[in-house]
Scaffold this motif. Structure first.
Motif: not given
Length: 269
Positions: A171, A209, A169, A110
């Motif tokens: 994450g 994400h 992003y 991913t």
């Protein structure tokens, strides 16, 4: 107002694991839109592990008919191969409203990092010009650096590439939020700093994400001016338990509450 784009990649993963057409990606997208999603996102990969070129074209038709945003994600540097014409060619065929450029390699499970814009801006620039010329708004995947000075230089370089937005992003934020407390607040502050740096350079801010119902409200409260969140894995996972339409409505309540300055559940969405 923050807009919700639902990523339906995971529906294609389930379909491809069995073969055939079920679950149907377009039908899932219809359910998401009917439940209030503002748009649909997919990230086709060259190995066609989930979303395929035919899915992209079908979803382009659906979103065009509905008059909603289609957000196509991918690595603009990945070479074409059988079944995958390359990201730019795919955008030229599908004409998504938004093209989100992501620096993911073929072997990555991913997406897990943003561009280094000081290094990549010059080679991104002609590709972004091509995408903008065919009518795509261009967003580029970006990290939230620890050092605010690095955030400022990265944001300036991202703007120099010609992109109109960054997609944060998220994450690392989701990982910190799972542990809660001061760690989550500290990481969220990094994202706020990067968002402000981007906005000061004329860039809009998206995010995506590992955002989920557990961490989305705090993220939107702490990071100013997020225009769009793209959510797939968590939403589809939650939908397995709660149902797809109910799950999309729950996300809409979260993003609408933030726009109206009230807590989720305190009144009608």
């Amino acid at each position: 107002m923050t807009r919700l784009s639902v990523n339906v990649n995971k529906v294609a993963v389930l379909r491809n694991s069995r073969g055939g057409r079920d679950p149907d990606v377009v039908a899932a997208a219809v359910a998401c839109l009917d439940a209030g999603a503002h748009g649909i996102t997919v990230h086709p990969r060259p190995d066609a592990r989930h979303i395929r070129t035919d899915d992209v074209m079908a979803l382009a038709g659906l979103t065009g008919q509905r008059g909603v945003e289609f957000n196509l994600e991918g690595n603009p540097f990945a070479p074409p191969r059988p079944g995958y014409p390359g990201f730019i060619a795919l955008c030229e065929a599908a004409r998504p409203a938004q093209a989100t450029l992501v620096p993911d390699g073929d072997a990555q499970l991913t997406s897990d990092h943003g561009f280094d814009f000081e290094r990549d801006a010059d080679r991104l620039q002609p590709l972004i010009e091509t995408l903008r010329a065919i009518g795509c708004r261009v967003s580029v995947f970006a990290d939230a650096p620890l050092d605010p000075h690095v955030a400022a230089t990265q944001a300036a370089a991202a703007a120099r590439s010609g992109a109109q937005r960054i997609e944060l992003y998220t994450g690392p934020y989701a990982e910190a939020a799972a542990h809660g407390g001061k760690q989550a607040a500290s990481v969220r502050a990094r994202f706020a700093a990067m968002a402000l740096a981007a906005q000061s350079n004329g860039l809009g801010v998206n995010a995506g994400h590992d955002l989920s119902q557990a961490n989305l409200a705090a993220f939107l409260a702490g990071v100013p001016g997020v225009l769009e969140v793209s959510i797939g894995h968590a939403l589809i996972s939650e939908a397995l338990h709660a149902g797809l339409a109910a799950t999309v409505r729950a996300y809409r309540a979260l993003v609408d509450a933030q726009a109206q300055g009230r807590a989720p559940g305190s009144g009608p969405a």
